[in-house]
Design a protein around this motif. Structure first.
Motif, PDB file in Angstrom:
ATOM      1  N   CYS A  31      -1.258  -8.048  11.652  1.00 29.84           N
ATOM      2  CA  CYS A  31      -2.660  -7.652  11.633  1.00 29.84           C
ATOM      3  C   CYS A  31      -3.456  -8.623  10.773  1.00 29.84           C
ATOM      4  CB  CYS A  31      -2.800  -6.237  11.084  1.00 29.84           C
ATOM      5  SG  CYS A  31      -4.531  -5.713  10.953  1.00 29.84           S
ATOM      6  N   PRO A  32      -4.555  -9.166  11.307  1.00 33.80           N
ATOM      7  CA  PRO A  32      -5.347 -10.118  10.522  1.00 33.80           C
ATOM      8  C   PRO A  32      -6.108  -9.469   9.359  1.00 33.80           C
ATOM      9  CG  PRO A  32      -6.438  -9.671  12.599  1.00 33.80           C
ATOM     10  CD  PRO A  32      -5.106  -8.980  12.655  1.00 33.80           C
ATOM     11  N   TYR A  33      -6.244  -8.141   9.374  1.00 35.24           N
ATOM     12  CA  TYR A  33      -6.963  -7.453   8.297  1.00 35.24           C
ATOM     13  C   TYR A  33      -6.045  -7.049   7.150  1.00 35.24           C
ATOM     14  CZ  TYR A  33     -11.128  -6.951  11.227  1.00 35.24           C
ATOM     15  OH  TYR A  33     -12.240  -7.194  11.986  1.00 35.24           O
ATOM     16  N   CYS A  34      -4.959  -6.348   7.472  1.00 34.19           N
ATOM     17  CA  CYS A  34      -4.135  -5.767   6.407  1.00 34.19           C
ATOM     18  C   CYS A  34      -2.748  -6.404   6.285  1.00 34.19           C
ATOM     19  CB  CYS A  34      -4.006  -4.260   6.604  1.00 34.19           C
ATOM     20  SG  CYS A  34      -3.092  -3.773   8.092  1.00 34.19           S
ATOM     21  N   ASP A  35      -2.455  -7.400   7.118  1.00 33.97           N
ATOM     22  CA  ASP A  35      -1.176  -8.116   7.092  1.00 33.97           C
ATOM     23  C   ASP A  35       0.025  -7.267   7.490  1.00 33.97           C
ATOM     24  OD1 ASP A  35      -2.436 -10.485   6.313  1.00 33.97           O
ATOM     25  OD2 ASP A  35      -2.207 -10.013   4.180  1.00 33.97           O
ATOM     26  N   ARG A  36      -0.214  -6.073   8.018  1.00 27.77           N
ATOM     27  CA  ARG A  36       0.892  -5.245   8.514  1.00 27.77           C
ATOM     28  C   ARG A  36       1.600  -6.022   9.625  1.00 27.77           C
ATOM     29  NH1 ARG A  36      -1.053   0.348  10.014  1.00 27.77           N
ATOM     30  NH2 ARG A  36      -0.788   0.637   7.798  1.00 27.77           N
ATOM     31  N   LEU A  37       2.925  -6.019   9.582  1.00 22.25           N
ATOM     32  CA  LEU A  37       3.714  -6.738  10.574  1.00 22.25           C
ATOM     33  C   LEU A  37       4.298  -5.738  11.560  1.00 22.25           C
ATOM     34  CD1 LEU A  37       5.000  -9.403  11.552  1.00 22.25           C
ATOM     35  CD2 LEU A  37       6.911  -8.915  10.005  1.00 22.25           C
TER      36      LEU A  37
ATOM     37  N   VAL B  45      -0.246  -3.273  20.382  1.00 17.45           N
ATOM     38  CA  VAL B  45      -0.360  -2.266  19.330  1.00 17.45           C
ATOM     39  C   VAL B  45      -1.802  -2.217  18.834  1.00 17.45           C
ATOM     40  CG1 VAL B  45       2.031  -2.482  18.580  1.00 17.45           C
ATOM     41  CG2 VAL B  45       0.303  -3.938  17.541  1.00 17.45           C
ATOM     42  N   ALA B  46      -2.166  -1.093  18.232  1.00 14.30           N
ATOM     43  CA  ALA B  46      -3.480  -0.936  17.617  1.00 14.30           C
ATOM     44  C   ALA B  46      -3.266  -0.708  16.125  1.00 14.30           C
ATOM     45  CB  ALA B  46      -4.224   0.246  18.222  1.00 14.30           C
ATOM     46  N   CYS B  47      -4.121  -1.313  15.315  1.00 10.25           N
ATOM     47  CA  CYS B  47      -4.041  -1.138  13.863  1.00 10.25           C
ATOM     48  C   CYS B  47      -5.433  -0.878  13.317  1.00 10.25           C
ATOM     49  CB  CYS B  47      -3.437  -2.390  13.218  1.00 10.25           C
ATOM     50  SG  CYS B  47      -3.156  -2.197  11.444  1.00 10.25           S
ATOM     51  N   ASP B  48      -5.535   0.133  12.447  1.00  9.60           N
ATOM     52  CA  ASP B  48      -6.817   0.414  11.788  1.00  9.60           C
ATOM     53  C   ASP B  48      -6.645   0.578  10.280  1.00  9.60           C
ATOM     54  OD1 ASP B  48      -5.641   2.899  11.526  1.00  9.60           O
ATOM     55  OD2 ASP B  48      -7.087   3.936  12.807  1.00  9.60           O
ATOM     56  N   GLY B  49      -5.493   0.176   9.772  1.00 10.88           N
ATOM     57  CA  GLY B  49      -5.244   0.262   8.337  1.00 10.88           C
ATOM     58  C   GLY B  49      -4.755   1.618   7.878  1.00 10.88           C
ATOM     59  N   ASP B  50      -4.801   2.639   8.745  1.00  6.70           N
ATOM     60  CA  ASP B  50      -4.306   3.994   8.435  1.00  6.70           C
ATOM     61  C   ASP B  50      -4.912   4.626   7.199  1.00  6.70           C
ATOM     62  OD1 ASP B  50      -2.638   3.974  10.653  1.00  6.70           O
ATOM     63  OD2 ASP B  50      -0.861   3.395   9.507  1.00  6.70           O
TER      64      ASP B  50
ATOM     65  N   MET C  49       1.777  -7.627 -13.192  1.00 12.97           N
ATOM     66  CA  MET C  49       1.336  -6.864 -12.039  1.00 12.97           C
ATOM     67  C   MET C  49       2.018  -7.429 -10.802  1.00 12.97           C
ATOM     68  SD  MET C  49      -2.541  -6.187 -10.886  1.00 12.97           S
ATOM     69  CE  MET C  49      -2.994  -7.028  -9.415  1.00 12.97           C
ATOM     70  N   SER C  50       2.612  -6.551  -9.976  1.00 14.85           N
ATOM     71  CA  SER C  50       3.278  -7.008  -8.752  1.00 14.85           C
ATOM     72  C   SER C  50       2.426  -6.667  -7.539  1.00 14.85           C
ATOM     73  CB  SER C  50       4.661  -6.358  -8.616  1.00 14.85           C
ATOM     74  OG  SER C  50       4.524  -4.978  -8.405  1.00 14.85           O
ATOM     75  N   VAL C  51       2.594  -7.451  -6.500  1.00 15.24           N
ATOM     76  CA  VAL C  51       1.864  -7.240  -5.257  1.00 15.24           C
ATOM     77  C   VAL C  51       2.832  -6.661  -4.241  1.00 15.24           C
ATOM     78  CG1 VAL C  51       0.616  -8.378  -3.394  1.00 15.24           C
ATOM     79  CG2 VAL C  51       0.308  -9.146  -5.746  1.00 15.24           C
ATOM     80  N   ASP C  52       2.439  -5.552  -3.599  1.00 11.87           N
ATOM     81  CA  ASP C  52       3.295  -4.931  -2.591  1.00 11.87           C
ATOM     82  C   ASP C  52       3.389  -5.822  -1.367  1.00 11.87           C
ATOM     83  OD1 ASP C  52       3.694  -2.706  -4.182  1.00 11.87           O
ATOM     84  OD2 ASP C  52       2.055  -1.573  -3.277  1.00 11.87           O
ATOM     85  N   ALA C  53       4.574  -5.878  -0.786  1.00 10.03           N
ATOM     86  CA  ALA C  53       4.765  -6.624   0.455  1.00 10.03           C
ATOM     87  C   ALA C  53       4.048  -5.898   1.584  1.00 10.03           C
ATOM     88  CB  ALA C  53       6.249  -6.734   0.767  1.00 10.03           C
ATOM     89  N   PRO C  54       3.596  -6.632   2.595  1.00 11.21           N
ATOM     90  CA  PRO C  54       2.951  -5.970   3.735  1.00 11.21           C
ATOM     91  C   PRO C  54       3.911  -4.987   4.407  1.00 11.21           C
ATOM     92  CG  PRO C  54       2.642  -8.346   3.838  1.00 11.21           C
ATOM     93  CD  PRO C  54       3.613  -8.075   2.733  1.00 11.21           C
ATOM     94  N   GLU C  55       3.353  -3.921   4.931  1.00  7.74           N
ATOM     95  CA  GLU C  55       4.130  -2.906   5.626  1.00  7.74           C
ATOM     96  C   GLU C  55       4.681  -3.485   6.933  1.00  7.74           C
ATOM     97  OE1 GLU C  55       3.562   1.593   7.415  1.00  7.74           O
ATOM     98  OE2 GLU C  55       1.842   0.519   6.612  1.00  7.74           O
ATOM     99  N   ILE C  56       5.886  -3.045   7.311  1.00  6.48           N
ATOM    100  CA  ILE C  56       6.485  -3.438   8.582  1.00  6.48           C
ATOM    101  C   ILE C  56       6.610  -2.194   9.445  1.00  6.48           C
ATOM    102  CG2 ILE C  56       8.549  -4.330   9.708  1.00  6.48           C
ATOM    103  CD1 ILE C  56       9.023  -6.039   7.212  1.00  6.48           C
ATOM    104  N   LYS C  57       6.127  -2.277  10.691  1.00  5.32           N
ATOM    105  CA  LYS C  57       6.234  -1.167  11.646  1.00  5.32           C
ATOM    106  C   LYS C  57       7.030  -1.644  12.843  1.00  5.32           C
ATOM    107  CE  LYS C  57       2.654   1.952  10.561  1.00  5.32           C
ATOM    108  NZ  LYS C  57       2.380   3.278  10.967  1.00  5.32           N
ATOM    109  N   HIS C  58       8.040  -0.874  13.217  1.00  7.87           N
ATOM    110  CA  HIS C  58       8.839  -1.166  14.404  1.00  7.87           C
ATOM    111  C   HIS C  58       8.265  -0.354  15.557  1.00  7.87           C
ATOM    112  CE1 HIS C  58      11.960  -3.459  12.317  1.00  7.87           C
ATOM    113  NE2 HIS C  58      11.622  -2.697  11.289  1.00  7.87           N
ATOM    114  N   VAL C  59       7.980  -1.039  16.663  1.00  8.77           N
ATOM    115  CA  VAL C  59       7.323  -0.409  17.803  1.00  8.77           C
ATOM    116  C   VAL C  59       8.089  -0.738  19.084  1.00  8.77           C
ATOM    117  CG1 VAL C  59       5.050  -0.455  16.697  1.00  8.77           C
ATOM    118  CG2 VAL C  59       5.767  -2.374  18.106  1.00  8.77           C
TER     119      VAL C  59
END
Length: 60
Positions: free
Chosen positions: A42-48, A16-21, A1-11
């Motif tokens: 993001c401290p919740y979902c690790d989105r960078l 920024v605001a994050c709610d996990g989408d 089983m592989s773990v997906d890397a955190p999402e990266i968003k360029h802004v």
């Protein structure tokens, strides 16, 4: 089983605001401010979030 890397968003704003989408499956909305390197995680979902170029004035 592989773990997906955190999402990266360029802004283009330093705040920024994050709610996990994911609607009700997301997380509480948090407002984050870039560090001196132009990144914040993001401290919740690790989105960078990465600042692209010079920031747009994000003060209202």
């Amino acid at each position: 089983m592989s773990v997906d890397a955190p999402e990266i968003k360029h802004v283009n704003t330093k705040t920024v605001a994050c709610d996990g989408d994911e609607g009700p499956l997301g997380h509480p909305r948090v407002y984050l401010t870039m560090n001196e390197d132009g990144q914040v995680e993001c401290p919740y979902c690790d989105r960078l979030f990465i600042l692209d170029g010079e920031p747009v004035d994000d003060h209202h």
